[in-house]
Motif scaffolding. Structure first.
Motif, short mmCIF file in Angstrom:
data_model
loop_
_atom_site.label_atom_id
_atom_site.label_comp_id
_atom_site.label_asym_id
_atom_site.label_seq_id
_atom_site.Cartn_x
_atom_site.Cartn_y
_atom_site.Cartn_z
N LEU A 35 0.82 -1.22 0.00
CA LEU A 35 0.00 0.00 0.00
C LEU A 35 0.85 1.26 0.00
O LEU A 35 0.52 2.25 -0.67
CB LEU A 35 -0.93 -0.01 1.23
N ALA A 36 1.96 1.25 0.72
CA ALA A 36 2.82 2.44 0.80
C ALA A 36 3.36 2.84 -0.57
O ALA A 36 3.59 4.03 -0.85
CB ALA A 36 3.97 2.19 1.77
N GLU A 37 3.58 1.85 -1.45
CA GLU A 37 4.06 2.15 -2.79
C GLU A 37 2.93 2.67 -3.68
O GLU A 37 3.16 3.49 -4.57
CB GLU A 37 4.64 0.88 -3.43
N LEU A 38 1.73 2.19 -3.43
CA LEU A 38 0.60 2.54 -4.28
C LEU A 38 0.06 3.93 -3.97
O LEU A 38 -0.34 4.67 -4.88
CB LEU A 38 -0.53 1.51 -4.11
N VAL A 39 0.03 4.30 -2.71
CA VAL A 39 -0.55 5.58 -2.28
C VAL A 39 0.53 6.46 -1.68
O VAL A 39 1.15 6.09 -0.68
CB VAL A 39 -1.68 5.35 -1.25
N THR A 40 0.78 7.58 -2.32
CA THR A 40 1.82 8.49 -1.81
C THR A 40 1.22 9.67 -1.05
O THR A 40 1.79 10.16 -0.09
CB THR A 40 2.67 9.03 -2.97
N LYS A 41 0.05 10.11 -1.47
CA LYS A 41 -0.62 11.21 -0.80
C LYS A 41 -2.10 10.87 -0.68
O LYS A 41 -2.73 10.46 -1.64
CB LYS A 41 -0.46 12.52 -1.57
N ALA A 42 -2.63 11.05 0.49
CA ALA A 42 -4.06 10.79 0.72
C ALA A 42 -4.64 11.91 1.55
O ALA A 42 -4.06 12.31 2.56
CB ALA A 42 -4.25 9.46 1.43
N SER A 43 -5.75 12.45 1.10
CA SER A 43 -6.42 13.51 1.85
C SER A 43 -7.81 13.01 2.26
O SER A 43 -8.47 12.32 1.48
CB SER A 43 -6.55 14.78 1.00
N TYR A 44 -8.20 13.35 3.46
CA TYR A 44 -9.49 12.90 4.00
C TYR A 44 -10.34 14.13 4.30
O TYR A 44 -10.40 14.62 5.42
CB TYR A 44 -9.27 12.04 5.24
N LEU A 45 -10.98 14.62 3.24
CA LEU A 45 -11.73 15.86 3.32
C LEU A 45 -13.05 15.67 4.06
O LEU A 45 -13.64 14.60 4.04
CB LEU A 45 -11.99 16.41 1.92
N GLN A 46 -13.50 16.74 4.69
CA GLN A 46 -14.79 16.76 5.38
C GLN A 46 -15.73 17.67 4.60
O GLN A 46 -15.45 18.85 4.42
CB GLN A 46 -14.63 17.27 6.82
N SER A 47 -16.84 17.13 4.12
CA SER A 47 -17.82 17.91 3.37
C SER A 47 -18.60 18.83 4.31
O SER A 47 -18.58 18.65 5.54
CB SER A 47 -18.78 17.00 2.63
#
Length: 472
Positions: free
Chosen positions: A279-291
């Protein structure tokens, strides 16, 4: 005469009898009479034997079916029929129509977590035990509109984007922190939000949604679905790999066209709860936005932060629809109206019963009820038209109370008994407690019914404080 035999006898016989000689005609007549008598006696004996056999058969039939009238019970009070274990031929305890030992059920393992079910199954072979079958069959027979499951997601695990054909989904997060996504009609509005332990999520039928564990500990969701049939679900990866490559390429129009589509490889292991080892190779940046709250609260409710309804023996909190929005803040009204707008939505609530506290006998006018024990232990009693039963409950047990079935719950541990409860109504829940309907019934009616003097019913006190959950 034309009969020659008769003519011969006529010629042989003398005209007058001779003394000292046997009268041949008389002998023949006696012989004929004896033959007739013998035939008659044989027939009579056969009739007597036949009659005796018939009487014996009737006696045996009568003896096997006769029951004294005094032993016949009214239909409502007969011992309930229960399923039989085909292996041991032992009847299954009546209580398992209302009780599921979920912690003993099959664990469906995935790379990113696990799911367990308390539900109806079309294929009887999918049940692990006859007790599990009795519970699932009860849900279906009662048309309960209920299925329950636990969803455990490992840290960074993902419940793949999916939707349910035949059920709304209501969930309670018992542990962990998660990020939720909901895709509305047309995909123009995507609602995302974070949930923590004690909060509620809601996904209407056929709405695409996903759940991602964004904490360091496992997430544990307690999920209710509004179907008593086999739950029907489609995951996005399953749909994608079932779509012809050229159709997918024409729809998505990626760089590289169909060759890009062919680079996708279906995993051997079901990815319903996904967690790739790289997973660390697949995802480099992840944002968890709040609507914005105006979007989020259509699918979310802060149950742990809601109003507490306190009783002498415990506390209830609600995630439900309320007419006119009485007592709700702006965001809670959004959730309330969202529930009411969708067909077959549920009312959720937490029930906390203090040690030795009692949720007194009661029943619901307009909803089936299902509950999961989060902590503590207790005893449940049920009175229905099928019969009466009581049983002990503990952590991980699921209980089911059909509409109109009177039931009670008592806390029997040194710690509080905590439930998450779901009711099959998106409208205001209607409930009647034992003390309420006793007080509401005229004392002269009670006196006549129970063969007690009218004055005796003055001994039943009426409290100013609601005794729905009471203490001795």
């Amino acid at each position: 005469m034309e009969n020659s035999a008769f003519e011969m006898h006529e010629n042989v016989l003398p005209s007058t009898p001779s003394s000292g000689k046997v009268n041949i005609s008389t002998g023949l007549e006696k012989k004929s009479q004896w033959s007739l008598m013998r035939i008659f006696l044989v027939c009579l004996l056969a009739c007597i034997i036949t009659t005796l056999i018939g009487v014996l058969i009737l006696s045996l039939v009568y003896a096997s079916t006769y029951r004294p009238y005094a032993n016949i019970k009214p239909e409502a009070h007969r011992t309930p029929e229960t399923p039989t274990d085909p292996k041991s031929e032992n009847p299954v305890d009546f209580k398992f129509q209302f009780l599921n030992r979920l912690h003993k059920s099959k664990v469906f393992e995935f790379p990113g977590g696990a799911i367990q079910w308390a539900r109806y199954r079309n294929n009887l072979k999918d049940y692990l035990s006859v007790e599990e079958e009795a519970f699932g069959t009860s849900l279906n027979r009662q048309r309960s509109h209920m299925t329950f499951g636990t969803l455990r997601i490992k840290s960074n695990g993902l419940r793949a984007p999916h939707w349910h054909f035949n059920a709304n989904e209501h969930g309670y997060l018992a542990q962990g922190t998660a990020w939720i996504g909901v895709v509305d009609d047309g995909g123009s509005v995507v609602t995302t939000y974070n949930v923590t332990a004690g909060q509620v999520i809601f996904f209407p039928k056929n709405i695409l949604h996903w759940i991602k564990n964004v904490g360091t500990e496992d997430c544990l969701f307690l999920l209710f679905f509004t179907t008593h049939e086999e739950l029907q679900t489609l995951d996005v990866d399953d749909v994608f790999f079932s779509t012809p490559e050229d159709i997918a390429a024409r729809s998505l129009k990626p760089q590289g066209g169909v060759n890009f589509i062919r680079t996708f490889q279906k995993q051997e292991e079901d990815q319903a709860v996904n967690l790739p080892p790289n997973l660390a190779e697949l995802v480099t940046k992840a944002s968890y936005l709040q609507s914005p709250d105006s979007l989020v609260w259509r699918y979310f409710y802060d149950l742990k932060g809601s109003k507490e309804f306190r009783f002498p023996g415990g506390i209830i909190q609600w995630a439900r629809y309320r007419k006119n929005g009485d007592g709700l803040n702006v965001n809670e009204k959004i959730f309330s109206e969202s529930l009411n707008q969708h067909e077959n939505s549920l009312t959720l609530g937490t029930l906390r019963i203090y040690t030795n506290g009692l949720r007194q006998p009661h029943f619901h006018f307009n909803a089936n009820e299902m509950g999961y024990v989060i902590s503590g232990c207790g005893k449940v009693g049920i009175i229905s038209t099928q019969g009466t039963t009581d049983f002990n409950i503990g952590i991980g047990d699921v209980v089911f109370f059909p509409i109109g079935t009177q039931h009670y719950i008592k806390s029997t541990c040194d710690e509080d008994l905590l439930f998450i409860l779901a009711f099959t109504t998106g409208n205001q829940l209607q409930t009647l407690d034992l003390d309420d309907y006793i007080h509401a019934t005229a004392d002269h009616i009670l006196a006549q019914l129970f063969f007690k003097k009218q004055s005796e019913f003055k001994k039943i006190p009426k409290f100013t404080e609601d005794q729905a959950i009471n203490l001795p």
